[in-house]
Scaffold this active site. Structure first.
Site, short mmCIF file in Angstrom:
data_model
loop_
_atom_site.label_atom_id
_atom_site.label_comp_id
_atom_site.label_asym_id
_atom_site.label_seq_id
_atom_site.Cartn_x
_atom_site.Cartn_y
_atom_site.Cartn_z
CB THR B 157 -1.01 -0.04 1.30
OG1 THR B 157 -0.27 -0.16 2.37
CG2 THR B 157 -1.92 -1.11 0.92
CE LYS B 183 0.55 -3.57 3.30
NZ LYS B 183 -0.72 -2.92 4.00
CB THR B 194 -2.51 -2.84 7.65
OG1 THR B 194 -3.23 -1.89 8.36
CG2 THR B 194 -3.11 -4.35 7.72
CD GLU B 281 2.82 4.98 8.55
OE1 GLU B 281 1.87 4.71 7.84
OE2 GLU B 281 2.83 5.56 9.57
CG ASN B 405 0.94 8.67 10.20
OD1 ASN B 405 0.37 7.63 9.73
ND2 ASN B 405 2.26 8.33 10.50
CB SER B 410 -4.80 13.88 -1.67
OG SER B 410 -3.58 12.84 -1.81
#
Lengths: 410, 410
Positions: B157, B183, B194, B281, B405, B410
């Site tokens: 993702t 992932k 996730t 992230e 985050n 968008s």
């Protein structure tokens, strides 16, 4: 910088309490970084302290002195320094804190065990003990009843505003005052929302009740705020009742004045605790997380903290993004045994976003976005399994949070 | 973007496993967002899933189908979509996941209970079920043994790199392969790390041992990583042994081949788990938190997670600031009963920063700063109270973490 109205109110004098401060140059020059509180003889004093296994030397000594105190010989002085936490400093740090107490005791003629020391600032460095000892007499010379606002400024570290609350109230026709200060939201380094709070009243409250009032109100104020989930080594909260405004001592919970005093103290403590969140590092929003319908208080708190400390939710709040999937994620991971997600409801402000565990069909992104645009946001969660409820206060996570905590020490 | 070497290795074919994918337009066009795994008849399949009380519909169904399976009738297909997590979607979401399984069962002639569904993506929105159902036949048409790398890309993702691991090994002279993908690190929205992982081998391993091998290795790989402390609603990990490379079935832990397979699986799982952290992230550093000297494993993990999830430590790591006060703070708050802080030692890399609970007198800021400047940093903590130890992997907290985050969808 701080969120919402954080104005310091008129800080009413509390009979029997004097405060003095001085520039001791603990870490930086030109700061009134040493503060002393003096309580009149006969004052009843209670304290609660950090649960950290790395509790700082002053915390260990304050706890010891309070435990050794008797109703005839209670704490008479608090000595507070900023700039250095005297935590993770081993035996030397412990001796330094003891030396501070001994010096203050000698200069004031009380027992060393009647002194409670407090420190806040950098962890793992030794106190500049000579400068600190030299500052005690000048701080004593400064003692004055009308110094609450100065003390609120004196105990600040990276706080952006001094934090105070004060009320005048009446019990059975006698006028009393309760005034308190707090600090927190950051330290010069290591910036960990170290929290200190000192509250005094001139109402006559027995020694036992001073402690139980403090514990009761801390539980729902300071024990219900979180900025980053990180518990400091130095958290301390002191409540003192001098009794000097007169009246018969409040010595039992069935005294009708007990509930009135509890209400005043709860308001003061809540305000002082919430001021810390409003001044949270990098905070742009003040968040109330209300959990109801729990089987017990513990699970309500578990869910509230899981939401309040989730970095994903805190960044979404910063972005004003009504990203409610993150809220059900945080409810789901809170560890509530056998939670039936199909009974869970979630509101953002007055807007129900989650109905029976799924998306509320009436929810619109526009309605959610309108709530998220506010500076003060309530997230309400109904677990649908009981009548218990509880509330936790927090702030959002912004770029400035990272900036404040990631900037190399200068 | 990711930290360190995250190169996808040569992804060896596993006999008995075929993979197909298609563009089903679950959320975005031009993405192979629907992936199907086919396992040969007789494959032994095991799974572990999120502990979230808001476990997604596909998680509930996969758990149910696995529980209902018998050694004669085990799962034959996995169907995985990205773009939508089918979590917090109530009865409609559950029916949609069932419908997906039913359609795939009909097209392949197996029982519906032999299908395990997986979803990852936005929470709280319904699947575009028609498009998903229409994608199943094209994905089946695409089935091929040599599609592991495509599958690793297909299930991404907001991952910045596909994540794979593959080994060839020998047991009693027979050659086997083990290959897996994972992932995680973020989703388009709500971006909650996730995690999905699928690992297969053609070694012959009994049904019972497939499950115990999976549980043992997950415990020390996927259950020891944290990016933000937020547990997703969709985490799933599947391990399958097709047995098609021949040899006698490994059916007991005292079979000497058991330990060899365990070692291979542990390496594969660790690599797949650590790849998720390396792609965390906003991550700029890969952090290993090693805790030893504990009275038991649980307290080692409690301390390791307290350090690994502290925003104050993570921002200091981002800033390369050897701010070790924050580490003792996190040890102190971890809730280890009766921890004696004077027995605690802390190292940054090989540099001892904390000696017997206080500052190491030999420590220099320059030595600490040199370790912190590295991209891969080990924090080692000795609790000095026993022989238990454990390790947790994490990454730092950067401006980009907030940006990723907090950016409005968008």
């Amino acid at each position: 910088m701080a969120v919402g109205d954080v104005t310091m109110p008129l800080m009413h004098v509390v009979q029997g309490v004097k405060i003095g401060s001085t520039e001791a140059y603990v870490r930086y020059p030109n700061r009134r970084d040493l503060v002393i509180f003096e309580f009149a003889e006969g004052s009843n004093v209670a304290g609660v302290f950090t649960q950290s296994a790395f509790a700082a030397a002053p915390v260990l000594i304050s706890k010891k002195h309070l435990a050794e105190s008797t109703s005839q010989q209670q704490p008479r002085y608090l000595i507070i320094n900023t700039g250095n936490a005297n935590a993770a400093t081993g035996k030397i740090g412990y001796k330094n804190a003891e030396a501070t107490c001994a010096q203050l005791a000698e200069l004031t003629g009380v027992q060393t065990s009647q002194i409670l020391p407090f420190s806040t600032g950098v962890i793992g460095e030794q106190l500049p003990i000579e400068r600190l000892l030299q500052g005690i007499q000048p701080a004593l010379n400064d003692l004055n009843a009308d110094r609450w606002a100065d003390a609120a400024s004196g105990i600040m570290t990276t706080d952006t505003t001094p934090k105070g609350a004060s009320e005048q109230f009446e019990l059975d026709g006698v006028s009393y005052t309760m005034t308190g200060i707090s600090k927190g939201a950051g330290m010069i380094r290591p910036n960990m929302a170290t929290m200190l709070s000192f509250v005094a009243t001139d109402a006559p409250i027995s020694r036992e009740l001073v402690q139980s009032l403090l514990q009761t109100t801390v539980e729902h104020s300071f024990n219900r705020i979180t900025i980053d989930g990180d518990t400091s080594t130095n958290d301390s909260c002191i409540f003192v009742a001098t009794g000097l405004a007169g009246g018969a001592e409040i010595a039992a919970q069935d005294d009708p004045r007990y509930q009135q005093v509890l209400d005043v103290l709860a308001r003061i403590m809540n305000r002082l605790a919430q001021l810390i969140v409003r001044d949270g590092e990098g905070a742009t929003k003040f968040i109330t997380v209300q959990v109801e319908g729990g089987a017990n208080t513990q699970e309500c708190c578990d869910v509230a903290y899981s939401v309040a400390e989730s970095p994903l939710i805190k960044t979404a709040l910063f972005a004003s993004d009504p990203n409610w999937g993150r809220i059900v994620m945080a409810i789901g991971k809170a560890g509530v045994p056998n939670l039936d997600s199909s009974k869970v409801q979630v509101w953002l402000g007055d807007v129900q976003i989650c109905l029976d565990g799924g998306a509320n069909p009436d929810y619109t992104e526009a309605a959610g976005a309108a709530v998220m645009a506010e500076k003060e946001i309530t997230i309400r969660i109904d677990l649908g399994r009981g009548t218990a409820k509880d509330t936790v206060y927090t702030c959002d996570f912004s770029y400035d949070y990272v900036k404040i905590n990631a900037d190399y020490r200068s």
